[in-house]
Scaffold this motif. Structure first.
Motif, PDB file in Angstrom:
ATOM      1  N   ILE A  78      -8.534   1.739  13.248  1.00 29.62           N
ATOM      2  CA  ILE A  78      -7.210   1.188  12.975  1.00 29.62           C
ATOM      3  C   ILE A  78      -6.847   1.442  11.517  1.00 29.62           C
ATOM      4  O   ILE A  78      -7.629   1.129  10.612  1.00 29.62           O
ATOM      5  CB  ILE A  78      -7.176  -0.331  13.268  1.00 29.62           C
ATOM      6  CG1 ILE A  78      -7.640  -0.601  14.701  1.00 29.62           C
ATOM      7  CG2 ILE A  78      -5.783  -0.885  13.025  1.00 29.62           C
ATOM      8  CD1 ILE A  78      -6.810   0.062  15.772  1.00 29.62           C
ATOM      9  N   GLY A  79      -5.679   2.018  11.291  1.00 28.64           N
ATOM     10  CA  GLY A  79      -5.230   2.342   9.945  1.00 28.64           C
ATOM     11  C   GLY A  79      -4.345   1.258   9.348  1.00 28.64           C
ATOM     12  O   GLY A  79      -3.584   0.598  10.053  1.00 28.64           O
ATOM     13  N   GLN A  80      -4.496   1.072   8.041  1.00 33.07           N
ATOM     14  CA  GLN A  80      -3.593   0.223   7.250  1.00 33.07           C
ATOM     15  C   GLN A  80      -3.468  -1.183   7.840  1.00 33.07           C
ATOM     16  O   GLN A  80      -2.369  -1.729   7.945  1.00 33.07           O
ATOM     17  CB  GLN A  80      -2.231   0.900   7.119  1.00 33.07           C
ATOM     18  CG  GLN A  80      -2.324   2.240   6.410  1.00 33.07           C
ATOM     19  CD  GLN A  80      -0.997   2.951   6.252  1.00 33.07           C
ATOM     20  OE1 GLN A  80       0.029   2.496   6.741  1.00 33.07           O
ATOM     21  NE2 GLN A  80      -1.004   4.069   5.548  1.00 33.07           N
ATOM     22  N   ASN A  81      -4.607  -1.777   8.170  1.00 33.99           N
ATOM     23  CA  ASN A  81      -4.598  -3.109   8.784  1.00 33.99           C
ATOM     24  C   ASN A  81      -4.744  -4.234   7.777  1.00 33.99           C
ATOM     25  O   ASN A  81      -4.942  -5.380   8.161  1.00 33.99           O
ATOM     26  CB  ASN A  81      -5.702  -3.208   9.845  1.00 33.99           C
ATOM     27  CG  ASN A  81      -5.476  -4.364  10.799  1.00 33.99           C
ATOM     28  OD1 ASN A  81      -4.337  -4.761  11.062  1.00 33.99           O
ATOM     29  ND2 ASN A  81      -6.552  -4.934  11.306  1.00 33.99           N
ATOM     30  N   ALA A  87      -0.004  -0.955   1.019  1.00 36.18           N
ATOM     31  CA  ALA A  87       0.804  -0.801  -0.189  1.00 36.18           C
ATOM     32  C   ALA A  87       0.209   0.241  -1.126  1.00 36.18           C
ATOM     33  O   ALA A  87       0.931   1.074  -1.689  1.00 36.18           O
ATOM     34  CB  ALA A  87       0.931  -2.142  -0.898  1.00 36.18           C
ATOM     35  N   GLU A  88      -1.137   0.212  -1.311  1.00 35.88           N
ATOM     36  CA  GLU A  88      -1.733   1.182  -2.228  1.00 35.88           C
ATOM     37  C   GLU A  88      -1.677   2.591  -1.650  1.00 35.88           C
ATOM     38  O   GLU A  88      -1.801   3.567  -2.377  1.00 35.88           O
ATOM     39  CB  GLU A  88      -3.174   0.792  -2.566  1.00 35.88           C
ATOM     40  CG  GLU A  88      -4.181   1.009  -1.461  1.00 35.88           C
ATOM     41  CD  GLU A  88      -5.614   0.655  -1.865  1.00 35.88           C
ATOM     42  OE1 GLU A  88      -5.824   0.295  -3.041  1.00 35.88           O
ATOM     43  OE2 GLU A  88      -6.513   0.731  -1.002  1.00 35.88           O
ATOM     44  N   SER A  89      -1.488   2.692  -0.323  1.00 40.99           N
ATOM     45  CA  SER A  89      -1.338   3.989   0.326  1.00 40.99           C
ATOM     46  C   SER A  89       0.105   4.472   0.294  1.00 40.99           C
ATOM     47  O   SER A  89       0.401   5.583   0.762  1.00 40.99           O
ATOM     48  CB  SER A  89      -1.808   3.899   1.784  1.00 40.99           C
ATOM     49  OG  SER A  89      -3.124   3.424   1.872  1.00 40.99           O
ATOM     50  N   GLY A  90       1.008   3.622  -0.202  1.00 43.42           N
ATOM     51  CA  GLY A  90       2.413   3.982  -0.258  1.00 43.42           C
ATOM     52  C   GLY A  90       3.129   3.846   1.058  1.00 43.42           C
ATOM     53  O   GLY A  90       4.139   4.519   1.300  1.00 43.42           O
ATOM     54  N   VAL A 250      -9.683   1.564  -2.504  1.00 42.78           N
ATOM     55  CA  VAL A 250     -10.259   2.881  -2.221  1.00 42.78           C
ATOM     56  C   VAL A 250      -9.716   3.901  -3.224  1.00 42.78           C
ATOM     57  O   VAL A 250      -8.776   3.635  -3.984  1.00 42.78           O
ATOM     58  CB  VAL A 250      -9.952   3.310  -0.781  1.00 42.78           C
ATOM     59  CG1 VAL A 250     -10.591   2.346   0.199  1.00 42.78           C
ATOM     60  CG2 VAL A 250      -8.451   3.401  -0.529  1.00 42.78           C
ATOM     61  N   ALA A 251     -10.301   5.103  -3.220  1.00 44.08           N
ATOM     62  CA  ALA A 251      -9.871   6.136  -4.155  1.00 44.08           C
ATOM     63  C   ALA A 251      -8.438   6.574  -3.902  1.00 44.08           C
ATOM     64  O   ALA A 251      -7.737   6.995  -4.836  1.00 44.08           O
ATOM     65  CB  ALA A 251     -10.810   7.335  -4.063  1.00 44.08           C
ATOM     66  N   LEU A 252      -7.984   6.472  -2.661  1.00 41.97           N
ATOM     67  CA  LEU A 252      -6.607   6.840  -2.322  1.00 41.97           C
ATOM     68  C   LEU A 252      -5.591   6.097  -3.172  1.00 41.97           C
ATOM     69  O   LEU A 252      -4.476   6.583  -3.388  1.00 41.97           O
ATOM     70  CB  LEU A 252      -6.362   6.555  -0.839  1.00 41.97           C
ATOM     71  CG  LEU A 252      -4.978   6.883  -0.275  1.00 41.97           C
ATOM     72  CD1 LEU A 252      -4.693   8.373  -0.376  1.00 41.97           C
ATOM     73  CD2 LEU A 252      -4.878   6.416   1.179  1.00 41.97           C
ATOM     74  N   SER A 253      -5.965   4.933  -3.676  1.00 41.66           N
ATOM     75  CA  SER A 253      -5.051   4.137  -4.501  1.00 41.66           C
ATOM     76  C   SER A 253      -4.696   4.825  -5.823  1.00 41.66           C
ATOM     77  O   SER A 253      -3.690   4.485  -6.451  1.00 41.66           O
ATOM     78  CB  SER A 253      -5.685   2.784  -4.813  1.00 41.66           C
ATOM     79  OG  SER A 253      -6.813   2.931  -5.685  1.00 41.66           O
ATOM     80  N   GLY A 254      -5.533   5.756  -6.267  1.00 44.99           N
ATOM     81  CA  GLY A 254      -5.336   6.373  -7.572  1.00 44.99           C
ATOM     82  C   GLY A 254      -5.987   5.614  -8.698  1.00 44.99           C
ATOM     83  O   GLY A 254      -5.984   6.073  -9.855  1.00 44.99           O
TER      84      GLY A 254
END
Length: 280
Positions: A78-81, A87-90, A250-254
């Motif tokens: 499940i993504g973005q749960n 939010a950090e993923s945009g 996570v690293a995806l946040s930048g």
């Protein structure tokens, strides 16, 4: 606490259960902790046999810990749960659960190495609560019905490679999720009756530095809702895994560097144990 594990070399693990510090061999009851064992109420029967002293005691010292569930037919993710992770993923908070898949052969033990694909520069970690399905679930009407199909819970790392997930995927996230070793699972499978799934602290570290620290109470869709909704989109089989999403950090946040060879990833969920992987 009751903790089911699989010990030994990859492909030759022995099923065991630890109860109050004593580890019991389950091979007199089952060859493995798999869908058939779970569907036959194996967790309950095994715990009863161990407590009655009818199973041999084993010494786990020095033995590799494998994934506590063998050969799932499906690993559903499940993504973005978690709202903060969305939010950090945009992305906005999802109105429906976002489903993607990991190949079952991504499964490895909690302390096995994570191997990034050649040329990877955007590897990422994701601590997640994983749900282990214990009986066939289809078209569940209520949350209570949905939870009745859950055998237990376990820690998972939904390892991701973001270039493959977003840039090379054609829009399908699974492309960045399905490399071998991309689903460390365990160490412990804890029966559902001993876990409150919406009151668990999740944490992760990279090279000893904190990354994620959240609670399952912050899920957008709690476990019961996820199983119920999924049961209307597909049939859940015994032994299937549902990875319920990752919190922010996570690293995806930048805010943090992506994984590099030589990094050490650790993650923990209250009552379910701790993982540690070397990245190579």
């Amino acid at each position: 606490m009751t903790a089911f594990r699989r010990l030994g070399p990859a492909g030759s693990e022995r099923p065991v259960v630890e109860i109050d510090g004593t580890v019991f061999d389950l091979t007199p009851l089952t060859a493995d902790i798999d869908g058939a064992f779970l569907a036959a109420d194996g967790l309950t029967r095994a715990a009863e046999e161990a407590r009655a002293g009818r199973l041999p005691v084993v010494d786990p010292a020095g033995l590799r810990i494998g994934p506590p569930v063998a050969r799932p037919q499906a690993i559903l993710c499940i993504g973005q749960n978690y709202a903060a992770h969305a939010a950090e993923s945009g992305s906005p908070v999802p109105e429906q659960p976002i489903l993607f898949l990991k190949h079952p052969n991504t499964l490895v033990g909690p302390d096995d190495d994570v191997v990034l694909p050649a040329g990877s520069t955007r590897g990422d970690w994701e601590v997640e609560l994983a749900v282990v399905i214990g009986s066939r679930a289809a078209n569940c009407v209520t949350d209570e019905d949905a939870l009745s199909h859950v055998a237990g819970y376990v820690v998972a790392n939904d390892v991701s490679e973001r270039e493959y997930q977003f840039d090379l995927s054609g829009g399908q996230w699974s492309t960045g999720k399905t490399f071998p070793t991309f689903c460390p699972l365990g160490p412990d499978l804890v029966p559902a009756a001993e876990v409150e799934p919406q009151a668990l602290r999740l944490r992760s570290w990279v090279n000893g530095e904190p990354r994620q620290d959240s609670s399952t109470k912050d899920m957008v869709f709690p476990v019961a809702a996820l199983v119920r909704v999924l049961s209307h989109r597909l049939v859940l089989e015994p032994g299937d895994l549902v990875l319920t999403g990752t919190p922010e950090g996570v690293a995806l946040s930048g805010r943090f560097p992506h994984l590099r060879r030589g990094d050490v990833v650790e993650m923990e969920i209250d009552g379910l144990g701790r993982q540690r992987q070397n990245v190579r």
